[in-house]
Design a protein around this motif. Sequence first.
Motif, PDB file in Angstrom:
ATOM      1  N   ILE A  28     -75.885  43.509 -25.503  1.00  0.00           N
ATOM      2  CA  ILE A  28     -77.222  43.971 -25.115  1.00  0.00           C
ATOM      3  C   ILE A  28     -77.338  45.483 -25.294  1.00  0.00           C
ATOM      4  CG2 ILE A  28     -78.848  44.160 -23.202  1.00  0.00           C
ATOM      5  CD1 ILE A  28     -77.958  41.401 -22.343  1.00  0.00           C
ATOM      6  N   GLY A  29     -76.306  46.210 -24.848  1.00  0.00           N
ATOM      7  CA  GLY A  29     -76.321  47.672 -24.997  1.00  0.00           C
ATOM      8  C   GLY A  29     -76.506  48.067 -26.456  1.00  0.00           C
ATOM      9  N   VAL A  30     -75.677  47.481 -27.332  1.00  0.00           N
ATOM     10  CA  VAL A  30     -75.720  47.843 -28.753  1.00  0.00           C
ATOM     11  C   VAL A  30     -77.030  47.355 -29.384  1.00  0.00           C
ATOM     12  CG1 VAL A  30     -74.633  47.404 -30.997  1.00  0.00           C
ATOM     13  CG2 VAL A  30     -73.223  47.954 -29.030  1.00  0.00           C
ATOM     14  N   ALA A  31     -77.469  46.141 -28.992  1.00  0.00           N
ATOM     15  CA  ALA A  31     -78.703  45.598 -29.580  1.00  0.00           C
ATOM     16  C   ALA A  31     -79.900  46.489 -29.252  1.00  0.00           C
ATOM     17  CB  ALA A  31     -78.946  44.175 -29.085  1.00  0.00           C
ATOM     18  N   VAL A  32     -79.968  46.950 -28.003  1.00  0.00           N
ATOM     19  CA  VAL A  32     -81.087  47.835 -27.629  1.00  0.00           C
ATOM     20  C   VAL A  32     -81.008  49.125 -28.449  1.00  0.00           C
ATOM     21  CG1 VAL A  32     -82.052  49.241 -25.761  1.00  0.00           C
ATOM     22  CG2 VAL A  32     -81.410  46.891 -25.330  1.00  0.00           C
ATOM     23  N   PHE A  33     -79.797  49.670 -28.548  1.00  0.00           N
ATOM     24  CA  PHE A  33     -79.595  50.913 -29.306  1.00  0.00           C
ATOM     25  C   PHE A  33     -80.032  50.727 -30.764  1.00  0.00           C
ATOM     26  CE2 PHE A  33     -76.696  53.345 -32.097  1.00  0.00           C
ATOM     27  CZ  PHE A  33     -76.995  54.633 -31.696  1.00  0.00           C
ATOM     28  N   VAL A  34     -79.500  49.657 -31.390  1.00  0.00           N
ATOM     29  CA  VAL A  34     -79.804  49.429 -32.812  1.00  0.00           C
ATOM     30  C   VAL A  34     -81.276  49.053 -32.997  1.00  0.00           C
ATOM     31  CG1 VAL A  34     -79.304  47.932 -34.796  1.00  0.00           C
ATOM     32  CG2 VAL A  34     -77.442  48.782 -33.405  1.00  0.00           C
ATOM     33  N   GLY A  35     -81.771  48.162 -32.112  1.00  0.00           N
ATOM     34  CA  GLY A  35     -83.151  47.684 -32.241  1.00  0.00           C
ATOM     35  C   GLY A  35     -84.156  48.816 -32.158  1.00  0.00           C
ATOM     36  N   GLY A 316     -68.443  42.298 -29.835  1.00  0.00           N
ATOM     37  CA  GLY A 316     -69.730  42.498 -29.145  1.00  0.00           C
ATOM     38  C   GLY A 316     -70.651  43.400 -29.955  1.00  0.00           C
ATOM     39  N   SER A 317     -70.099  44.478 -30.515  1.00  0.00           N
ATOM     40  CA  SER A 317     -70.930  45.403 -31.296  1.00  0.00           C
ATOM     41  C   SER A 317     -71.462  44.708 -32.532  1.00  0.00           C
ATOM     42  CB  SER A 317     -70.123  46.623 -31.743  1.00  0.00           C
ATOM     43  OG  SER A 317     -69.539  47.240 -30.658  1.00  0.00           O
ATOM     44  N   SER A 318     -70.611  43.885 -33.175  1.00  0.00           N
ATOM     45  CA  SER A 318     -71.065  43.217 -34.400  1.00  0.00           C
ATOM     46  C   SER A 318     -72.240  42.293 -34.096  1.00  0.00           C
ATOM     47  CB  SER A 318     -69.939  42.392 -35.026  1.00  0.00           C
ATOM     48  OG  SER A 318     -68.818  43.217 -35.205  1.00  0.00           O
ATOM     49  N   ILE A 319     -72.106  41.510 -32.996  1.00  0.00           N
ATOM     50  CA  ILE A 319     -73.225  40.624 -32.625  1.00  0.00           C
ATOM     51  C   ILE A 319     -74.429  41.471 -32.240  1.00  0.00           C
ATOM     52  CG2 ILE A 319     -73.968  38.765 -31.086  1.00  0.00           C
ATOM     53  CD1 ILE A 319     -70.998  38.042 -30.736  1.00  0.00           C
ATOM     54  N   GLY A 320     -74.152  42.549 -31.473  1.00  0.00           N
ATOM     55  CA  GLY A 320     -75.222  43.437 -31.017  1.00  0.00           C
ATOM     56  C   GLY A 320     -75.970  44.057 -32.190  1.00  0.00           C
ATOM     57  N   TRP A 322     -76.267  42.813 -35.221  1.00  0.00           N
ATOM     58  CA  TRP A 322     -77.059  41.758 -35.862  1.00  0.00           C
ATOM     59  C   TRP A 322     -78.329  41.484 -35.059  1.00  0.00           C
ATOM     60  CZ3 TRP A 322     -77.614  36.583 -33.941  1.00  0.00           C
ATOM     61  CH2 TRP A 322     -78.263  35.729 -34.821  1.00  0.00           C
ATOM     62  N   LEU A 323     -78.147  41.334 -33.734  1.00  0.00           N
ATOM     63  CA  LEU A 323     -79.307  41.077 -32.868  1.00  0.00           C
ATOM     64  C   LEU A 323     -80.265  42.260 -32.891  1.00  0.00           C
ATOM     65  CD1 LEU A 323     -78.246  39.442 -29.498  1.00  0.00           C
ATOM     66  CD2 LEU A 323     -80.018  38.723 -31.062  1.00  0.00           C
ATOM     67  N   GLY A 324     -79.685  43.458 -32.875  1.00  0.00           N
ATOM     68  CA  GLY A 324     -80.482  44.690 -32.867  1.00  0.00           C
ATOM     69  C   GLY A 324     -81.343  44.791 -34.115  1.00  0.00           C
ATOM     70  N   LEU A 325     -80.770  44.390 -35.261  1.00  0.00           N
ATOM     71  CA  LEU A 325     -81.546  44.455 -36.502  1.00  0.00           C
ATOM     72  C   LEU A 325     -82.718  43.469 -36.442  1.00  0.00           C
ATOM     73  CD1 LEU A 325     -78.718  44.809 -39.171  1.00  0.00           C
ATOM     74  CD2 LEU A 325     -80.321  46.555 -38.418  1.00  0.00           C
ATOM     75  N   ILE A 359     -75.427  51.530 -38.287  1.00  0.00           N
ATOM     76  CA  ILE A 359     -74.474  50.444 -38.038  1.00  0.00           C
ATOM     77  C   ILE A 359     -73.118  51.023 -37.668  1.00  0.00           C
ATOM     78  CG2 ILE A 359     -73.194  48.585 -39.210  1.00  0.00           C
ATOM     79  CD1 ILE A 359     -75.811  47.899 -40.635  1.00  0.00           C
ATOM     80  N   ALA A 360     -72.711  52.051 -38.417  1.00  0.00           N
ATOM     81  CA  ALA A 360     -71.419  52.684 -38.126  1.00  0.00           C
ATOM     82  C   ALA A 360     -71.457  53.308 -36.735  1.00  0.00           C
ATOM     83  CB  ALA A 360     -71.105  53.726 -39.183  1.00  0.00           C
ATOM     84  N   ALA A 361     -72.572  54.000 -36.434  1.00  0.00           N
ATOM     85  CA  ALA A 361     -72.688  54.648 -35.120  1.00  0.00           C
ATOM     86  C   ALA A 361     -72.667  53.595 -34.014  1.00  0.00           C
ATOM     87  CB  ALA A 361     -73.968  55.463 -35.050  1.00  0.00           C
ATOM     88  N   ALA A 362     -73.395  52.492 -34.234  1.00  0.00           N
ATOM     89  CA  ALA A 362     -73.467  51.444 -33.205  1.00  0.00           C
ATOM     90  C   ALA A 362     -72.093  50.816 -32.989  1.00  0.00           C
ATOM     91  CB  ALA A 362     -74.470  50.379 -33.627  1.00  0.00           C
ATOM     92  N   LEU A 363     -71.383  50.602 -34.085  1.00  0.00           N
ATOM     93  CA  LEU A 363     -70.047  50.017 -33.986  1.00  0.00           C
ATOM     94  C   LEU A 363     -69.137  50.961 -33.190  1.00  0.00           C
ATOM     95  CD1 LEU A 363     -68.927  47.389 -35.186  1.00  0.00           C
ATOM     96  CD2 LEU A 363     -67.905  48.739 -37.004  1.00  0.00           C
ATOM     97  N   GLY A 364     -69.218  52.247 -33.563  1.00  0.00           N
ATOM     98  CA  GLY A 364     -68.401  53.254 -32.884  1.00  0.00           C
ATOM     99  C   GLY A 364     -68.759  53.342 -31.415  1.00  0.00           C
ATOM    100  N   ILE A 365     -70.055  53.415 -31.132  1.00  0.00           N
ATOM    101  CA  ILE A 365     -70.516  53.567 -29.746  1.00  0.00           C
ATOM    102  C   ILE A 365     -70.147  52.323 -28.940  1.00  0.00           C
ATOM    103  CG2 ILE A 365     -72.582  53.721 -28.294  1.00  0.00           C
ATOM    104  CD1 ILE A 365     -73.782  55.557 -30.441  1.00  0.00           C
ATOM    105  N   GLY A 366     -70.361  51.136 -29.540  1.00  0.00           N
ATOM    106  CA  GLY A 366     -70.051  49.883 -28.851  1.00  0.00           C
ATOM    107  C   GLY A 366     -68.576  49.812 -28.493  1.00  0.00           C
TER     108      GLY A 366
END
Lengths: 846, 193
Positions: A28-35, A316-320, A322-325, A359-366
């Motif tokens: 959820i954290g990463v999805a909100v960030f990416v979304g 989690g970040s990978s799913i996040g 995908w969901l975020g996109l 994506i790289a930032a989200a992966l790193g942050i996640g």
Amino acid sequence: MRMLALLTWPYVRKHRLRSLLTLAGIVIGVAVFVGMHTANRNVGSAFARTVDRIAGKAQLQVSAGETGFPEETLEKVQSLREVGAAAPVIEAVLNTGREGQGNLLVLGVDMTGDRSLREYDLEDEDVIDDPLIFLAQPDSMIVSKQFAGRNGIERGGKLKLETMEGEKEFTVRGIMKAEGLAQAFGGNLAVMDIYAAQLVFGRGRMFDRIDIGLAEGVSVEECRKKLEALLGPGFQVETPSTRSGHFEAVSRALGITINITSLFALLIGVFIIYNSFSIAITERRSEIGILRALGASRGRVLGMFLGESLAAGLVGSSIGIWLGLLLGGAMTPVLGTMVQEVYGAPQAGEGSEAQWWLIAAALGIGMLASVAGGILPARAAARVDPVKALQKGQFQVIAAGENRMRRLVAFAMWAVALACLMGEGVTFYAGYLLMVTGVILLTPALAGWLARALRPALRWLRPVEGALAADSLIQAPRRTSATVAALMLSLALAVGFAGITRATYGSLLRWMNDTLNPDLFVWPTESITSRTFRFPASVEKELSEIEGIEEVQGVRNARVLIGGLPAMAISVSIEISSRRVPVMAVEGDPKEMLPLAAAGKGVIIADNLSRLRGLHKGDMLELDTPSGRTRLPILGVTVDYSDQQGAFLIDRSLYRKLWRDETLNGCRVYLKPGASEEKVKAEIVKRLGSHRRLFIFTNEAIREYILNITNQWFGLTYVQVAVALLVAVLGIVNTLTVSITDRRRELAILQAVGGLRRQVRHTIWLEAAAIGFIGLVLGLAVGAVTLYYNLEMLKRDAIGLLLPFEYPYGFAAALLPVILLVSFVAALWPGEAAVRASLVESLEYE
Amino acid sequence: MVAIVGPSGSGKSTLLNLIGGLDRPSEGEITLDGEKLGNLPDDQLTRVRRDKIGFIFQFFNLLASLSAAENVALPLHLRGWSRGKVRDRAEELLELVGLSQRAEHLPEELSGGERQRVAIARALSVYPPVLLADEPTGNLDSVNGAGILALLHDLHQRLGTTILIVTHDVTVAEGCQRIVTLRDGSIIEDRRL
């Protein structure tokens, strides 16, 4: 790695649901960030792409803010040796009126010169080979293949569009191939002759822009300098890429909101990871003991759990992502419409686009968030005493109470945060971060104190269940603190936004009641923020001749640049304003400033412009206009919510002189006492409606429209709050699961000595309610601080508005039953898990 | 007083758990006061436990957050007794096990022997006809173990409570009137002393 496969994987498989909950925190954290970032980026890049595609081969573009400039400027530009090609452009966005088709970007160009800069690659025979035919027929239009396809239009087909001269039928003379230029504005593009466009959009004898191709051997910089020298300060000479950068400036407040929400979502994710790893370590204590007994070092155990958190972060970040996109793609049109409504920046979404850096930032942050959440439990795992872990009946409390050091650090942070209140910019916001971090550090202690305070009430409610529920919280405050902190943060965010909504609503209503008093608004566009169509100045006179109308005030709103940043020029007859509209002065006396402003001796600025730019009464406002650089005295500062970037009031006579712009965005109409609103509206339509595009809004409709835009704005923030609350629910489920695991034996004893199933359930429910209540109390307190900082941020850096601090008590009161209900729902499953566990196994546990 | 003895894995604790209604038999029947425990719904089984059986565990199983008096009072609260009545009974029971002066102490502030006394007082809360003790001295040194055993004998004589003790300790077993020996889930000897 081998340890992970050997020990972690079986555990994950055994506890699938819990593992999913753990991942949910990061997802959820990463999805909100990416979304949020994807949607914002999509809107921004759609704008940039449109600018870029429309620019074609143009290396420089000449404009004069939104005001446009007289046709003669083209000749001046063409006379320059450094300019190879110069093509004038009119650009306007209009509603197609076709369901699901949204807006159409219409480009008015001069076909005789434009083809040297732009390629019009047509589907079949090339009509533009003979531009004169195109020119000779002012109803000609060429459209993109995408638009034609979506609307079933073929070459030679007709397209009806609303123009300044009422509804007009255009003939589609050509269809552009779906590439290059035709892809601009999401493919919703039409091109017409520039002189026809001047008529259609009410531009008079003005152009919006001149696109320039350089002469051979001339550098961009060289040509830019020459053009600036030639045209003077009222013009902007920029490369297309610089122009698209303006979008970021206008959507700054949105960017700040997005970053704050993403940060909160990620922080909440960290707490959920912390919680989940605490469960795992509680449950796997004997496994850790065996590992230690078999020779695994503390470092190895630490490494194993950190490896687990990294792996969880990666998955989690990978799913996040995908969901975020997906989320970003879904949010793009909504955000795009909002940005267009609020900022007037034309754009059309072109689908969601994955950005590698994001994506790289989200992966790193996640992964970072996951490790941050997992590090304390991993350290606790490394500290497990193998003797105690393996000894039956010995219980080593890992998630023990809080320590004094942390409290001291928290108080020190608060002290520094208080000092930061005096600071500006980064220092000021660092204060907020310190304040919140301090509260987070102190959460175990605060949760413990509040649980103690709650104990008598819970005991009174249910002597055994209540006391046990409270004791569970008092005993291991760190077990609860992650959820309490997550809940606290999400509620603080909610309270902060609710406070802003309340303050904005209150202020807007006060402002509208005091100043928005015309009876009717006659506008050429379907919304008063759109500036695509403009009236000629004659409309003011035409309206004032209508029976029942007492007075008409023409309005020209134009975004201009002050010191390189956009602001809104509101040009009206200030003489009329001084009689009609009460002025809420912040600096200066209305009796003095209004006559001077009406005489064109200066301008009156909005309080948000004053704050954002540090401008005050007596200062000089430097304006670059098509007539050159002008310095006008600031006669006063008033409360004005017209524009988020700040507005200034300038008399129409002075504006006309400086910008050489006779057009109007619309007219405010005051009726004679006793005149019928309906009759006047009908008469306006009768007299002007046949040959002009116009929309008549009542005072009430305009108020509704303004509040509606505000609602849309806050609607988005409430979506974020809902996500945060969902994360908090996950937190409560997780905490109770840890609590039940930790207290498995205690709950079994309760049953062994005669506790009925419902009594065990009540214990769990009361514990959940207590967690929710404690999170709520802290959230409401931190919400007050968040609201203060939000208001300061709006005032200082975002839109410069001074909104009053009004704590949203009603909202806070409504949260109590919501949170108690959410806590209860979150406790249902853990409660059942607790009563269904085997008594014998539970009594032997540990 | 009945001692249940046998090697590890012989089924002593399982038998005790079945008699106490903590577990349900996969086959066979447990009858207590004419009531078949195996068929009872969960809450009714709990009521039987609450009214007729007291448990004493090897690891005391006291609630760490509650004081000695609160631990003793726990089953009484669960029965819905009034606060005054609960307080009086808890005081009475603590006096019975000789711990009146330690009533407000938390379990971690008590010695092993004292903790087991609190557990015994809790098991006696409603003076149930049957007390089940699973290795009650297994986690105590010999002095404290002897003290607990003496207390159980004393209670048995004074209150007439039936006490079933699962034990490995021969001394404990020999202090009982009857010794049941189990092996691989079956009674191989039933001796009355």
